[in-house]
Every structure is written in structure tokens, then in C-alpha cells.
Design a protein around this motif. Structure first.
Motif, PDB file in Angstrom:
ATOM      1  N   GLY A 385      -3.442 -33.135 -72.382  1.00 63.10           N
ATOM      2  CA  GLY A 385      -3.473 -32.840 -73.803  1.00 63.10           C
ATOM      3  C   GLY A 385      -2.291 -31.939 -74.124  1.00 63.10           C
ATOM      4  O   GLY A 385      -1.420 -31.685 -73.284  1.00 63.10           O
ATOM      5  N   SER A 386      -2.250 -31.417 -75.338  1.00 67.41           N
ATOM      6  CA  SER A 386      -1.117 -30.578 -75.742  1.00 67.41           C
ATOM      7  C   SER A 386      -1.593 -29.497 -76.704  1.00 67.41           C
ATOM      8  O   SER A 386      -2.445 -29.727 -77.561  1.00 67.41           O
ATOM      9  CB  SER A 386      -0.023 -31.418 -76.403  1.00 67.41           C
ATOM     10  N   VAL A 387      -1.021 -28.323 -76.535  1.00 69.70           N
ATOM     11  CA  VAL A 387      -1.322 -27.201 -77.421  1.00 69.70           C
ATOM     12  C   VAL A 387      -0.557 -27.373 -78.728  1.00 69.70           C
ATOM     13  O   VAL A 387       0.628 -27.698 -78.725  1.00 69.70           O
ATOM     14  CB  VAL A 387      -0.945 -25.875 -76.740  1.00 69.70           C
ATOM     15  N   LEU A 388      -1.235 -27.159 -79.847  1.00 69.95           N
ATOM     16  CA  LEU A 388      -0.584 -27.268 -81.150  1.00 69.95           C
ATOM     17  C   LEU A 388       0.179 -25.985 -81.450  1.00 69.95           C
ATOM     18  O   LEU A 388      -0.342 -24.886 -81.272  1.00 69.95           O
ATOM     19  CB  LEU A 388      -1.611 -27.543 -82.243  1.00 69.95           C
ATOM     20  N   THR A 389       1.374 -26.139 -81.930  1.00 72.20           N
ATOM     21  CA  THR A 389       2.225 -24.981 -82.230  1.00 72.20           C
ATOM     22  C   THR A 389       2.475 -24.804 -83.717  1.00 72.20           C
ATOM     23  O   THR A 389       3.146 -23.861 -84.119  1.00 72.20           O
ATOM     24  CB  THR A 389       3.574 -25.117 -81.509  1.00 72.20           C
ATOM     25  N   GLN A 390       1.926 -25.709 -84.534  1.00 70.02           N
ATOM     26  CA  GLN A 390       2.046 -25.570 -85.980  1.00 70.02           C
ATOM     27  C   GLN A 390       0.903 -26.315 -86.655  1.00 70.02           C
ATOM     28  O   GLN A 390       0.222 -27.145 -86.039  1.00 70.02           O
ATOM     29  CB  GLN A 390       3.385 -26.114 -86.467  1.00 70.02           C
ATOM     30  N   ASP A 399       1.362 -28.958 -96.092  1.00 68.51           N
ATOM     31  CA  ASP A 399       2.591 -28.509 -95.435  1.00 68.51           C
ATOM     32  C   ASP A 399       2.284 -28.029 -94.023  1.00 68.51           C
ATOM     33  O   ASP A 399       1.128 -27.829 -93.650  1.00 68.51           O
ATOM     34  CB  ASP A 399       3.243 -27.390 -96.245  1.00 68.51           C
ATOM     35  N   SER A 400       3.313 -27.850 -93.240  1.00 70.61           N
ATOM     36  CA  SER A 400       3.139 -27.408 -91.862  1.00 70.61           C
ATOM     37  C   SER A 400       3.973 -26.159 -91.620  1.00 70.61           C
ATOM     38  O   SER A 400       5.145 -26.099 -91.995  1.00 70.61           O
ATOM     39  CB  SER A 400       3.559 -28.513 -90.888  1.00 70.61           C
ATOM     40  N   TYR A 408      -2.851 -20.760 -81.605  1.00 64.67           N
ATOM     41  CA  TYR A 408      -3.801 -20.001 -82.424  1.00 64.67           C
ATOM     42  C   TYR A 408      -3.588 -20.314 -83.897  1.00 64.67           C
ATOM     43  O   TYR A 408      -2.537 -20.007 -84.464  1.00 64.67           O
ATOM     44  CB  TYR A 408      -3.652 -18.492 -82.187  1.00 64.67           C
ATOM     45  N   ASN A 409      -4.600 -20.917 -84.518  1.00 67.24           N
ATOM     46  CA  ASN A 409      -4.560 -21.294 -85.923  1.00 67.24           C
ATOM     47  C   ASN A 409      -5.242 -20.208 -86.745  1.00 67.24           C
ATOM     48  O   ASN A 409      -6.475 -20.097 -86.727  1.00 67.24           O
ATOM     49  CB  ASN A 409      -5.276 -22.635 -86.114  1.00 67.24           C
ATOM     50  N   PRO A 410      -4.485 -19.389 -87.495  1.00 66.76           N
ATOM     51  CA  PRO A 410      -5.099 -18.292 -88.240  1.00 66.76           C
ATOM     52  C   PRO A 410      -5.915 -18.742 -89.437  1.00 66.76           C
ATOM     53  O   PRO A 410      -6.666 -17.936 -89.997  1.00 66.76           O
ATOM     54  CB  PRO A 410      -3.893 -17.452 -88.670  1.00 66.76           C
ATOM     55  N   VAL A 411      -5.783 -20.002 -89.843  1.00 68.60           N
ATOM     56  CA  VAL A 411      -6.574 -20.479 -90.984  1.00 68.60           C
ATOM     57  C   VAL A 411      -8.058 -20.400 -90.660  1.00 68.60           C
ATOM     58  O   VAL A 411      -8.873 -19.946 -91.472  1.00 68.60           O
ATOM     59  CB  VAL A 411      -6.171 -21.909 -91.368  1.00 68.60           C
ATOM     60  N   TYR A 412      -8.443 -20.821 -89.452  1.00 69.83           N
ATOM     61  CA  TYR A 412      -9.850 -20.790 -89.041  1.00 69.83           C
ATOM     62  C   TYR A 412     -10.090 -19.865 -87.846  1.00 69.83           C
ATOM     63  O   TYR A 412     -11.195 -19.830 -87.312  1.00 69.83           O
ATOM     64  CB  TYR A 412     -10.337 -22.193 -88.690  1.00 69.83           C
ATOM     65  N   ALA A 413      -9.058 -19.151 -87.391  1.00 71.05           N
ATOM     66  CA  ALA A 413      -9.157 -18.305 -86.193  1.00 71.05           C
ATOM     67  C   ALA A 413      -9.639 -19.133 -85.001  1.00 71.05           C
ATOM     68  O   ALA A 413     -10.555 -18.740 -84.280  1.00 71.05           O
ATOM     69  CB  ALA A 413     -10.073 -17.114 -86.437  1.00 71.05           C
ATOM     70  N   THR A 414      -8.996 -20.285 -84.801  1.00 72.10           N
ATOM     71  CA  THR A 414      -9.364 -21.208 -83.730  1.00 72.10           C
ATOM     72  C   THR A 414      -8.185 -21.418 -82.795  1.00 72.10           C
ATOM     73  O   THR A 414      -7.025 -21.295 -83.187  1.00 72.10           O
ATOM     74  CB  THR A 414      -9.789 -22.569 -84.302  1.00 72.10           C
ATOM     75  N   TRP A 415      -8.494 -21.791 -81.562  1.00 75.51           N
ATOM     76  CA  TRP A 415      -7.502 -22.181 -80.572  1.00 75.51           C
ATOM     77  C   TRP A 415      -7.425 -23.692 -80.588  1.00 75.51           C
ATOM     78  O   TRP A 415      -8.424 -24.379 -80.360  1.00 75.51           O
ATOM     79  CB  TRP A 415      -7.872 -21.626 -79.203  1.00 75.51           C
TER      80      TRP A 415
END
Length: 495
Positions: A385-390, A399-400, A408-415
Motif C-alpha cells: 500500500g502507500s501512505v498518503l501525503t496530501q 482541492d488538494s 496524517y490528515n488534520p481534517v479528521y485527525a486520521t492516519w
């Protein structure tokens, strides 16, 4: 006891659980690291959603989940498509229930003109009106996703503001294993010309009797920007002393009562340097200062709006809001709090915060802020798999933007990672910090059922106890809360 063998070492451990004595074995391979046994985790019940609940005339959707202690919490979200008994158009938490010292604590809206917590509120700097909030604005609401252990609820409004219309979207995220609901908001001003609107943002705004409806006198309050402001003494008045010296990393607000022991607050999902918040000019005169005898700063210049406009007449007001400088909504460039940088409030203003309630004696706001700060040093990688960076810069945005911390996605505080054939092999390096009960979002997950195996550091985990999974078939996302505190290096396999 210890049994030595070649080339391995076995270690035995025991726990009491449900009246029974349980044994576990730890295996250490020569040249390898120890696989430590852990005590069994209790099973947590799935998240529950009760739709269209009549809460004394407030038509609500009730979400009940279980927190990090596997204790139940619930939030009643008032529907926003019609006028409610308080004269508002919903879109807020009217009642919040959680366990405090083994007893259920019910916290209702204060009925003090603001009947709950989570209102959308903005002020304009100049114009015919002070600004607007969603009191008289009908909107739409829906459950975006309801899974076994995770749920997303959405509210939308066309908010009239300063002669323009701002499209506002709010998401509430509830997750088993996570104490506090997450509140994510986007103000879309793309339909307004740049610099035609100069407004601030103060959501989530509200007035909730966080002390179990005791309506007790407020004992103290504080906030964090680049420093921490905290009141001194055991009773808050406009004559209270204060301290504004300690450095701070993650923005927050907090307020508490002494009897009963209770605290309410807001914690951002990003650091101050990543997403500055707060407003006005108090920093110029008060950063690094301590005033034992008071008085408190003048009410209009507090970094965040709390109960200052109710003081000094009302020492029991539980009012709380967020804050920004004017221009955060509408201006192409505005000065961030601290006057040491420029930010953009056009075409969007988005951010996410945790809505925190708990015992003041346990410092829940500062604990949550410390956790967000610790997340910044986590290194998240993948070999399958791959870690998302944006990802999107906020809810309801296409938008991205790059993530400050990869994965780390700060929108939902999720990895966040992308699955490969509905599988993933992920690694967390937490540095000197720890990562408590992380929530993962594995995107590109096309199966209709949770994975057959989840393995952490070569241990097969138990569903609904060691991890909590939800499958969003429509969005092709596997939501996963690990019921663990990760330290050092941890390897997770989803199979």
C-alpha cells in the motif's frame, strides 16, 4: 517464572480478567526484539445512531459511541432544517452525556440565548450588522456514513454575511476508542470576490452546561496560542490574576468548574505554526507576562471569545467559542495572530477541532493538546500500500494540499494510506512520544466486509476489542481504530 531454551526465551505473564487468571507468553528471538504480551482488552459495543429523536421538542439524531475507556458517550445533534424550540435552526449539540467517576453526567444547552454547542458564528469588521450566526438560517443535514464503529454527520448552511452568502459545511466525526467528537468546518467564499468581505470565524460557538447541568460558578479558564494563558485563583472574575508565560504548541481553549469537577474545551488538530488561530492584539502586551492581582485583559481583546462578555455580572456563564483575526474569512491576505506572518482567507477557511468534555482533575484539554503535539514527530510509512501525503484542505473541498506530517490528515485527525488489493503493511515510528489509540483511514478499500486479519507486531488482534473497524462501501474506505498506545516502532498488517 522463566524458561530458557535455545535459541529463544519464553516469558510468562498473568492477569486477572473477569475473575479468571489468564496466562500469556512472550517470545524473544535471538537478535530480535521482544514480542510483549498485553492484558486482554474488553469488548466495546458498536456505535449506535438513533434518528429523529424527540428531545423535549428538539428533533435530534443521537450518536452513541464508546471512548478510550470503553465507556459510553452520546451527543444529540439538533436537525437544522426547521426552527427548534429555542428559536434556532439546529445544527448543534443540544445534549452531551458521558461517564464521570462511574456515574452518567448529562450536559444540556444553557438556554441562555445560545441553546447548545457547535453553532456557526462569524463577525464582520465593518458594515450594517455585527455579523451572523445560524440562528435564523435553515440548512440541510444528513448522516454521511454510519459504520460499525465510526460515523460522520454533515450540516450545511447558506450563511448570509456582510451582504454576501458564505456556504458553510460542518462534519462531526464519532469513533469508538476516541474520547472526543471531531468538528471539521469549511467556509466557502469562492462565490465572493476577494477582499469584498472581512470577517472572522468563531465556530464551534456555544453554551453548554458542561458541569452536568449544575450551572456552577466558573473556577477558571485558559487558552493556548504560542503561549498558554491561564487564570489564577479558585474563582473567575474580571479581577482575577493570570499567567501568560508558558510556551505552547497546539491551539486550545478551556474552562472549568471546581464543584463539580468538570472541564470543557476545544483543541485544534494542528499546531499553531501549521494553522494559527486566535485574534486581536493581546500578544503585544501580555505574552511572557504574569499578573498575580489582575485585572483580566479588557474583554474585546481576549485571544478567543469565552465568557468575558457575560462577566462581571454573570460568573456562571459557560459560553465558549473559537477565534481568528478579521480577514480570516474573505481576504486574500490577512495578518495572523502575532502579526508575524500573512495567511489567506479566500477562497476557503477550513479547520478541525476536538470538542472536549471531561474531569478537570484529569486535564482533558491539555492531554488532548499534548497528543496532537506528539503526533507531529510520528513517521508513518508503508511497504504494502502507500501512505498518503496530501488530501483535501477541508471538508466539502476538492482541492488538494500537502500534509505537514506525511500520512496524517488534520481534517479528521486520521492516519491515511491507500490499500493495495485491500491489504496494507504499515509502520509507525513514534520517536520519543506515543500514539494513543490512532484512527486510520485505509482508502481504496473495495471489500464489503472488514479484513480477515489485523496483525500488530506479529500479534493477531481481536475485532471489537483490540481494534474497531468500519467499512464505508460507498466511499471505499476502511476506518480502523487501534485500541493500543503505540511507542517506538510498531508494524501493522491489514490482510
Amino acid at each position: 517464572m522463566k524458561l530458557t531454551m535455545t535459541p529463544h526465551v519464553l516469558r510468562f505473564a498473568a492477569w486477572r480478567h473477569g475473575g479468571a487468571l489468564l496466562l500469556a507468553v512472550a517470545l524473544t528471538a535471538c537478535g530480535g526484539r521482544e514480542i510483549r504480551p498485553e492484558p486482554p482488552h474488553p469488548s466495546c459495543a458498536p456505535l449506535e445512531l438513533e434518528r429523529n429523536v424527540d428531545l423535549e421538542g428538539f428533533r435530534s439524531d443521537r450518536y452513541t459511541w464508546h471512548d478510550s475507556d470503553c465507556a459510553p458517550r452520546s451527543a444529540f445533534l439538533v436537525r437544522n432544517d426547521t426552527r427548534d424550540p429555542a428559536g434556532w435552526h439546529g445544527g448543534y449539540v443540544r445534549r452531551y452525556v458521558y461517564e464521570a467517576k462511574g456515574a452518567s453526567r448529562t450536559c444540556d444547552g444553557a438556554n441562555d440565548g445560545v441553546p447548545g454547542w457547535g453553532m456557526v458564528t462569524c463577525h464582520v469588521r465593518t458594515g450594517a450588522s455585527w455579523g451572523n450566526w445560524t440562528e435564523a438560517v435553515a440548512g440541510t443535514g444528513r448522516t454521511l456514513f454510519e459504520g460499525r464503529h465510526h460515523a460522520l454527520h454533515e450540516f450545511r448552511w447558506p450563511l448570509p454575511l456582510g451582504g454576501h452568502t458564505v456556504q458553510v459545511t460542518v462534519h462531526y466525526l464519532f469513533a469508538t476508542g476516541r474520547d472526543h467528537p471531531l468538528y471539521a468546518i469549511t467556509h466557502d467564499v469562492s462565490g465572493v470576490p476577494p477582499n469584498a468581505l472581512e470577517a472572522d470565524v468563531r465556530s464551534p460557538y456555544g453554551d453548554l452546561l458542561f458541569d452536568g447541568n449544575a450551572n456552577a460558578e466558573i473556577a477558571g479558564l485558559g487558552w493556548g496560542d504560542r503561549r498558554r494563558f491561564v487564570t489564577l485563583g479558585s474563582r473567575l472574575t474580571m479581577a482575577s490574576g493570570w499567567d501568560y508565560r508558558e510556551p505552547n504548541v497546539v491551539p486550545y481553549t478551556r474552562m472549568w468548574t471546581a464543584a463539580p469537577d468538570a472541564e470543557m474545551g476545544v483543541v485544534q488538530t494542528q499546531t499553531w505554526l501549521q494553522k494559527p488561530s486566535g485574534g486581536y492584539w493581546l500578544h503585544r502586551e501580555a505574552w511572557g507576562q504574569r499578573d498575580e492581582d489582575g485585572p483580566m485583559p479588557v474583554d474585546w481583546n481576549w485571544t478567543y471569545q469565552l465568557n468575558q462578555y457575560q462577566l462581571p455580572q454573570n460568573t456562571r456563564s459557560h459560553r465558549m467559542a473559537w477565534g481568528s483575526n478579521y480577514g480570516a474569512l474573505g481576504w486574500r491576505e490577512y495578518a495572523r495572530y502575532g502579526d508575524d506572518g500573512r495567511l489567506s482567507g479566500h477562497p476557503y477557511q477550513s479547520y478541525s477541532v476536538f470538542m472536549v468534555l471531561g474531569l478537570h482533575s484529569k486535564d482533558p484539554v491539555l492531554q488532548q493538546a499534548a497528543e496532537v503535539g506528539a503526533w507531529q514527530q510520528v513517521r508513518f510509512t508503508a511497504t504494502e500500500g502507500s501512505v498518503l501525503t496530501q488530501g483535501p484542505g477541508g471538508v466539502a473541498r476538492a482541492d488538494s494540499v500537502p500534509y505537514d506530517v506525511p500520512g496524517y490528515n488534520p481534517v479528521y485527525a486520521t492516519w491515511e494510506a491507500r490499500a493495495a488489493g485491500n491489504r496494507a503493511h504499515l509502520r509507525f515510528d513514534t520517536g520519543t512520544a506515543s500514539l494513543r489509540q490512532p484512527v486510520l483511514a485505509l482508502r481504496g478499500y473495495t471489500a464489503s466486509a472488514p479484513p480477515s486479519r489485523v496483525v500488530l507486531d506479529e500479534r493477531v488482534l481481536a475485532a471489537d476489542a483490540d481494534y474497531f473497524a468500519s467499512v464505508d462501501e460507498a466511499g471505499e474506505v476502511l476506518w480502523l481504530t487501534l485500541n493500543r498506545t503505540l511507542t517506538g516502532t510498531a508494524v501493522l498488517r491489514v490482510e
